[in-house]
Scaffold this motif. Structure first.
Motif, PDB file in Angstrom:
ATOM      1  N   GLU A  77       0.809  -1.220   0.000  1.00  0.00           N
ATOM      2  CA  GLU A  77       0.000   0.000   0.000  1.00  0.00           C
ATOM      3  C   GLU A  77       0.846   1.275   0.000  1.00  0.00           C
ATOM      4  O   GLU A  77       0.315   2.382  -0.099  1.00  0.00           O
ATOM      5  CB  GLU A  77      -0.947   0.028   1.215  1.00  0.00           C
ATOM      6  CG  GLU A  77      -1.973  -1.085   1.246  1.00  0.00           C
ATOM      7  CD  GLU A  77      -2.952  -1.064   0.082  1.00  0.00           C
ATOM      8  OE1 GLU A  77      -3.130  -0.004  -0.552  1.00  0.00           O
ATOM      9  OE2 GLU A  77      -3.544  -2.127  -0.211  1.00  0.00           O
ATOM     10  N   ALA A  78       2.157   1.138   0.151  1.00  0.00           N
ATOM     11  CA  ALA A  78       2.996   2.328   0.345  1.00  0.00           C
ATOM     12  C   ALA A  78       3.025   3.228  -0.887  1.00  0.00           C
ATOM     13  O   ALA A  78       2.896   4.455  -0.780  1.00  0.00           O
ATOM     14  CB  ALA A  78       4.419   1.904   0.726  1.00  0.00           C
ATOM     15  N   ASN A  79       3.194   2.630  -2.062  1.00  0.00           N
ATOM     16  CA  ASN A  79       3.276   3.454  -3.263  1.00  0.00           C
ATOM     17  C   ASN A  79       1.929   4.069  -3.640  1.00  0.00           C
ATOM     18  O   ASN A  79       1.850   5.262  -3.932  1.00  0.00           O
ATOM     19  CB  ASN A  79       3.883   2.647  -4.415  1.00  0.00           C
ATOM     20  CG  ASN A  79       4.266   3.554  -5.563  1.00  0.00           C
ATOM     21  OD1 ASN A  79       5.101   4.439  -5.411  1.00  0.00           O
ATOM     22  ND2 ASN A  79       3.626   3.376  -6.707  1.00  0.00           N
ATOM     23  N   PRO A  80       0.811   3.287  -3.587  1.00  0.00           N
ATOM     24  CA  PRO A  80      -0.491   3.926  -3.797  1.00  0.00           C
ATOM     25  C   PRO A  80      -0.755   5.067  -2.810  1.00  0.00           C
ATOM     26  O   PRO A  80      -1.328   6.098  -3.181  1.00  0.00           O
ATOM     27  CB  PRO A  80      -1.492   2.779  -3.593  1.00  0.00           C
ATOM     28  CG  PRO A  80      -0.718   1.532  -3.870  1.00  0.00           C
ATOM     29  CD  PRO A  80       0.703   1.824  -3.480  1.00  0.00           C
ATOM     30  N   ALA A  81      -0.317   4.902  -1.555  1.00  0.00           N
ATOM     31  CA  ALA A  81      -0.531   5.949  -0.550  1.00  0.00           C
ATOM     32  C   ALA A  81       0.304   7.186  -0.870  1.00  0.00           C
ATOM     33  O   ALA A  81      -0.168   8.320  -0.715  1.00  0.00           O
ATOM     34  CB  ALA A  81      -0.185   5.427   0.844  1.00  0.00           C
ATOM     35  N   ALA A  82       1.541   6.976  -1.342  1.00  0.00           N
ATOM     36  CA  ALA A  82       2.380   8.118  -1.721  1.00  0.00           C
ATOM     37  C   ALA A  82       1.718   8.889  -2.857  1.00  0.00           C
ATOM     38  O   ALA A  82       1.673  10.130  -2.850  1.00  0.00           O
ATOM     39  CB  ALA A  82       3.778   7.637  -2.137  1.00  0.00           C
TER      40      ALA A  82
END
Length: 193
Positions: A77-82
């Motif tokens: 989820e880190a890249n979608p959240a960024a």
């Protein structure tokens, strides 16, 4: 460098804080904590209130910049959240970015695309603009560049914070206690008098 810095590079060279960064305080503050962060990282969640406290109690002497360092191999989820954070900030500026960070680090277990979209809506973003920003991955190249900068400067995980000021850039790796940040901050401040 600090005794517990381990194998961190003694001299790093990240891009200077600027008004285009997501910043609390002034890019010209005597000390700027440049944190490379991952919204899904438990250690980033842990360090968030620590850094917030240091900055809030510094009377404007310490600013905080947050840049993207999504650890995509372990945090799906880190890249979608960024991307969500950048798309929110594109519309709502600095305020939107930090509102998103506050919300995600308070409710990290809920982090997914739907939650990010709900936050964008809650903060007052134009949703058709938000949706096209996400669909086009408008900010992916910015995110990739920040991640590459962190890695080129010794970042192997998150949070990776550079204490910037007085001609020095000293890395602090991981969710360190406030005292560890403060000893590095003092090193930087002692160069300025």
């Amino acid at each position: 460098a600090v005794a517990d810095a381990g194998n961190l590079p003694a001299n790093v060279n990240v891009s200077a804080p600027s008004a285009s960064d997501h910043i609390i305080g002034s890019p010209n503050a005597p000390v700027v904590l440049i944190e490379y962060s991952d919204f899904e990282c438990p250690y980033c969640q842990l360090v968030y209130p620590t850094i917030k406290n240091i900055v809030n109690s510094s009377n404007g002497q310490i600013a905080w910049v947050m840049r993207n360092f999504p650890l995509t191999s372990i945090h799906p989820e880190a890249n979608p959240a960024a991307n969500a954070a950048e798309c929110i900030a594109a519309q709502l500026g600095n305020t939107g970015w930090w509102e998103y960070a506050d919300a995600v680090f308070a409710n990290q277990s809920q982090l997914n695309a739907a939650y990010s979209r709900q936050l964008a809506q809650q903060f007052g973003a134009n949703m058709s603009q938000y949706d096209s920003c996400i669909a086009a991955s408008t900010y992916q190249s910015k995110i990739d560049a920040q991640e590459a900068e962190a890695e080129a400067n010794g970042g192997q995980g998150t949070p990776y914070t550079i204490v910037y000021g007085g001609g020095l850039q000293i890395p602090v790796s991981g969710a360190q206690p406030a005292a560890n940040f403060e000893s590095v901050i003092q090193q930087v401040q002692s160069r300025q008098h």
